[in-house]
Design an enzyme around this catalytic site. Structure first.
Site, PDB file in Angstrom:
ATOM      1  N   SER A 132       0.618  -1.023   0.016  1.00 22.87           N
ATOM      2  CA  SER A 132       0.068   0.058  -0.027  1.00 22.87           C
ATOM      3  C   SER A 132       0.851   1.177  -0.150  1.00 22.87           C
ATOM      4  O   SER A 132       2.051   1.251   0.599  1.00 22.87           O
ATOM      5  CB  SER A 132      -0.773  -0.133   1.071  1.00 22.87           C
ATOM      6  OG  SER A 132      -1.431   1.389   1.532  1.00 22.87           O
ATOM      7  N   TYR A 156      -2.140   5.298  -4.304  1.00 21.14           N
ATOM      8  CA  TYR A 156      -3.143   6.266  -3.942  1.00 21.14           C
ATOM      9  C   TYR A 156      -2.460   7.446  -4.526  1.00 21.14           C
ATOM     10  O   TYR A 156      -1.618   8.150  -4.137  1.00 21.14           O
ATOM     11  CB  TYR A 156      -3.222   6.705  -2.377  1.00 21.14           C
ATOM     12  CG  TYR A 156      -4.239   5.634  -1.756  1.00 21.14           C
ATOM     13  CD1 TYR A 156      -5.448   5.143  -2.302  1.00 21.14           C
ATOM     14  CD2 TYR A 156      -3.808   4.931  -0.312  1.00 21.14           C
ATOM     15  CE1 TYR A 156      -6.164   4.318  -1.724  1.00 21.14           C
ATOM     16  CE2 TYR A 156      -4.687   4.096   0.135  1.00 21.14           C
ATOM     17  CZ  TYR A 156      -5.953   3.682  -0.374  1.00 21.14           C
ATOM     18  OH  TYR A 156      -6.672   3.051   0.223  1.00 21.14           O
ATOM     19  N   THR A 182      -5.696   2.737  -6.978  1.00 25.35           N
ATOM     20  CA  THR A 182      -6.815   2.691  -6.428  1.00 25.35           C
ATOM     21  C   THR A 182      -7.746   4.033  -6.962  1.00 25.35           C
ATOM     22  O   THR A 182      -7.325   5.030  -6.282  1.00 25.35           O
ATOM     23  CB  THR A 182      -6.701   2.432  -4.891  1.00 25.35           C
ATOM     24  OG1 THR A 182      -5.929   1.442  -4.742  1.00 25.35           O
ATOM     25  CG2 THR A 182      -7.895   2.122  -4.429  1.00 25.35           C
ATOM     26  N   LYS A 264      -7.736  -0.389  -9.726  1.00 25.74           N
ATOM     27  CA  LYS A 264      -8.301  -1.030  -8.544  1.00 25.74           C
ATOM     28  C   LYS A 264      -9.718  -0.374  -8.265  1.00 25.74           C
ATOM     29  O   LYS A 264      -9.652   0.857  -7.780  1.00 25.74           O
ATOM     30  CB  LYS A 264      -7.545  -1.302  -7.285  1.00 25.74           C
ATOM     31  CG  LYS A 264      -8.246  -1.899  -5.846  1.00 25.74           C
ATOM     32  CD  LYS A 264      -7.146  -2.106  -4.975  1.00 25.74           C
ATOM     33  CE  LYS A 264      -7.633  -2.698  -3.791  1.00 25.74           C
ATOM     34  NZ  LYS A 264      -8.066  -1.992  -2.873  1.00 25.74           N
ATOM     35  N   HIS A 288     -13.492  -1.949  -2.313  1.00 28.73           N
ATOM     36  CA  HIS A 288     -12.729  -1.701  -0.974  1.00 28.73           C
ATOM     37  C   HIS A 288     -13.187  -2.356  -0.060  1.00 28.73           C
ATOM     38  O   HIS A 288     -13.076  -1.767   1.245  1.00 28.73           O
ATOM     39  CB  HIS A 288     -12.657  -0.096  -0.982  1.00 28.73           C
ATOM     40  CG  HIS A 288     -11.390   0.496  -0.594  1.00 28.73           C
ATOM     41  ND1 HIS A 288     -10.375   1.055  -1.295  1.00 28.73           N
ATOM     42  CD2 HIS A 288     -10.877   0.351   0.556  1.00 28.73           C
ATOM     43  CE1 HIS A 288      -9.473   1.507  -0.520  1.00 28.73           C
ATOM     44  NE2 HIS A 288      -9.520   0.923   0.771  1.00 28.73           N
TER      45      HIS A 288
HETATM   46  C1  LIG Z   1      -7.504  -2.061   7.168  1.00 29.47           C
HETATM   47  C2  LIG Z   1      -7.628  -1.717   5.757  1.00 29.47           C
HETATM   48  C3  LIG Z   1      -6.737  -1.068   5.162  1.00 29.47           C
HETATM   49  C4  LIG Z   1      -6.721  -1.054   3.685  1.00 29.47           C
HETATM   50  N1  LIG Z   1      -5.827  -0.104   3.110  1.00 29.47           N
HETATM   51  C5  LIG Z   1      -5.991  -0.139   1.623  1.00 29.47           C
HETATM   52  C6  LIG Z   1      -4.900   0.619   1.163  1.00 29.47           C
HETATM   53  O1  LIG Z   1      -4.133   1.442   1.660  1.00 29.47           O
HETATM   54  N2  LIG Z   1      -4.893   0.803  -0.223  1.00 29.47           N
HETATM   55  C7  LIG Z   1      -5.857   0.212  -1.113  1.00 29.47           C
HETATM   56  O2  LIG Z   1      -5.983   0.259  -2.263  1.00 29.47           O
HETATM   57  N3  LIG Z   1      -6.797  -0.859  -0.460  1.00 29.47           N
HETATM   58  C8  LIG Z   1      -6.949  -0.744   0.822  1.00 29.47           C
HETATM   59  N4  LIG Z   1      -7.738  -1.531   1.556  1.00 29.47           N
HETATM   60  C9  LIG Z   1      -8.992  -2.396   0.588  1.00 29.47           C
HETATM   61  C10 LIG Z   1      -8.147  -3.918   0.387  1.00 29.47           C
HETATM   62  O3  LIG Z   1      -7.179  -3.603  -0.447  1.00 29.47           O
HETATM   63  C11 LIG Z   1      -9.305  -4.619  -0.115  1.00 29.47           C
HETATM   64  O4  LIG Z   1      -9.880  -3.999  -1.394  1.00 29.47           O
HETATM   65  C12 LIG Z   1     -10.493  -5.172   0.897  1.00 29.47           C
HETATM   66  O5  LIG Z   1      -9.655  -5.283   2.002  1.00 29.47           O
HETATM   67  C13 LIG Z   1     -11.125  -6.279   0.189  1.00 29.47           C
HETATM   68  O6  LIG Z   1     -11.910  -6.826   1.167  1.00 29.47           O
HETATM   69  P1  LIG Z   1     -11.904  -7.825   2.340  1.00 29.47           P
HETATM   70  O7  LIG Z   1     -11.403  -7.080   3.305  1.00 29.47           O
HETATM   71  O8  LIG Z   1     -13.220  -8.066   2.336  1.00 29.47           O
HETATM   72  O9  LIG Z   1     -10.958  -8.910   1.636  1.00 29.47           O
HETATM   73  C14 LIG Z   1      -7.653  -1.593   2.946  1.00 29.47           C
HETATM   74  C15 LIG Z   1      -8.616  -2.710   3.860  1.00 29.47           C
HETATM   75  C16 LIG Z   1      -8.488  -2.639   5.093  1.00 29.47           C
HETATM   76  C17 LIG Z   1      -9.416  -3.581   5.793  1.00 29.47           C
END
Ligand SMILES: Cc1cc2nc3c(=O)[nH]c(=O)nc-3n(C[C@H](O)[C@H](O)[C@H](O)COP(=O)(O)O)c2cc1C
Length: 391
Positions: A132, A156, A182, A264, A288
């Site tokens: 990330s 990002y 993203t 994404k 997300h």
């Molecule tokens: C705590 C947390 C932080 C996240 N941080 C990012 C991030 O920095 N960049 C991003 O593209 N997605 C981020 N996501 C989204 C994840 O990449 C992903 O799309 C999502 O967790 C998928 O769903 P799931 O948790 O049900 O598997 C984050 C998700 C969580 C739970």
């Protein structure tokens, strides 16, 4: 490097059952719901809500799961599935299974070693990690921890093109092989739980490792981040997310890197077609994990629509709601080449650092392998839409 082939599901089953003869239970919960509860007990209420929670009233999170429940697997039999091959080819790389670690920022709030522990687990399993932009350790430190393991960088897109390009150059130099931009987080979603807790990790100095180590970011500050962390945080909040983002920025990025770019957060077939026009290598159909737009279409409901529109023209990936092997199966059947997993490995991280992440992902792969065989498929390539029935 040839990706290590993970032990088949039956090997894992045998390991776990055999330990029972010696009176040993698994070190962490296997039942997903118990895993979440155990992680909740280990984490601060603020960190747990940040990880588990979503936008608004959690409607999108629920929709993501409900969409999986509407599809049922229709197994075929008498097809010799004793040898199963989980491997898939993604952007020229052979992966041991159709599973990647989703980009998850601020992992320092989950475990003291944060994403360094996650990177070691990814390396142990040979699964690609998507790092990330708001990781707890830098692009370079995570690359070092991952060694030869495939790694992609999630961008990002900041409100400063020079900073965006600086991140891209750093990722290129540190051996990342793809960029994942993203699109759904041009600003943070309205997250009721986090607002109630008055908790945003960035305001506690979390998730800024890539920014505070970046020459372009530092040049914009009067004093170095270590000397004046408050002004560094204020600048971070100003530039980290960018609601002005348009397709022009994607064209600019494409002109400025040789790396394949994946978008994404795509949920609309017209956006998917546009991504093809702009020369994108792939898409991640995702909302997300329900953290951004409450009331959004379930990511799994968007997947077949997008697969029908562009599935043969670029690499389609999926995330949002993958919890078990059957979920991976359904996503592949609906057109994804591979899936990303987010929260499940975070809960493993909370409970056991590197070991916890390995435990969760290893079981997920084993579960998928068993699902594959029981559905009558010997490889991921055999998982097609004919294997599903909608209720
Ligand atoms: C705590 C947390 C932080 C996240 N941080 C990012 C991030 O920095 N960049 C991003 O593209 N997605 C981020 N996501 C989204 C994840 O990449 C992903 O799309 C999502 O967790 C998928 O769903 P799931 O948790 O049900 O598997 C984050 C998700 C969580 C739970």
């Amino acid at each position: 490097m040839a990706a290590p082939v993970p032990p088949l599901g039956s090997t894992r089953q045998a390991e776990l059952y055999r330990a029972g003869i010696a009176g040993q239970k698994p070190p962490f919960p296997i039942v997903f719901e118990d895993l979440v509860r155990a992680a909740q007990e280990r984490m601060t209420p603020e960190a747990f809500t940040y990880v588990a929670g979503g936008a608004g009233g959690g409607d999108t999170i629920r929709a993501n799961r409900a969409a999986f429940d509407r599809w049922r697997i229709v197994p075929r039999f008498l097809r010799d599935v004793s040898q199963r091959d989980l491997r898939v080819n993604l952007l020229g790389q052979t992966l041991p299974a159709p599973v990647l670690l989703a980009p998850v920022g601020v992992q320092g709030i989950i475990h003291k070693e944060g994403d360094l522990a996650t990177a070691r687990a990814a390396k142990a399993l040979g699964l690609p990690m998507v790092v990330s932009t708001v990781s707890s350790h830098s692009i370079e430190d995570l690359a070092a921890a991952l060694g030869e393991t495939p790694r992609w960088f999630q961008l990002y897109w900041p409100a400063d093109r020079d900073l965006a390009l600086s991140f891209v150059r750093r990722a290129e130099q540190a051996g990342y092989t793809a960029l994942m931009v993203t699109l759904d987080t041009i600003m943070l979603g309205w997250r009721e739980g986090d607002l109630q807790n008055a908790y945003l990790p960035f305001l506690h100095g979390e998730g800024m490792a890539n920014h505070t180590s970046d020459p372009v970011f530092k040049k914009a500050l009067l004093l170095p981040p270590a000397v004046n962390p408050i002004s560094s945080m204020a600048h971070f909040l100003k530039v980290a997310f960018n609601p002005k983002l348009t397709w022009d920025d994607i064209a600019f990025l494409k002109q400025n890197t040789q790396l394949p770019i994946l978008l994404k957060g795509i949920l609309d077939p017209d956006d998917a077609r546009k991504a093809v026009d702009f020369g994108m290598a792939g898409l991640i159909v995702s909302n997300h994990g329900g953290r951004q737009l409450d009331g959004a279409i379930a990511a799994l409901d968007a997947l077949p629509r997008i697969a029908d529109a562009v599935g043969d023209q670029l690499t389609l990936l999926f995330d949002s709601g993958i919890r078990r092997g059957s979920d991976i199966f359904k996503a592949l059947a609906l057109g994804a080449r591979a899936v990303l997993v987010g929260r499940p490995y975070c809960y493993g991280l909370a409970l056991g650092g590197e070991e916890g992440v390995k435990f969760v992902l290893h079981n997920l792969l084993a579960d998928f392998d068993i699902t594959l065989g029981l559905a009558g498929c010997a490889s991921a390539a055999e998982v097609t839409r004919e294997r599903l029935h909608m209720i």
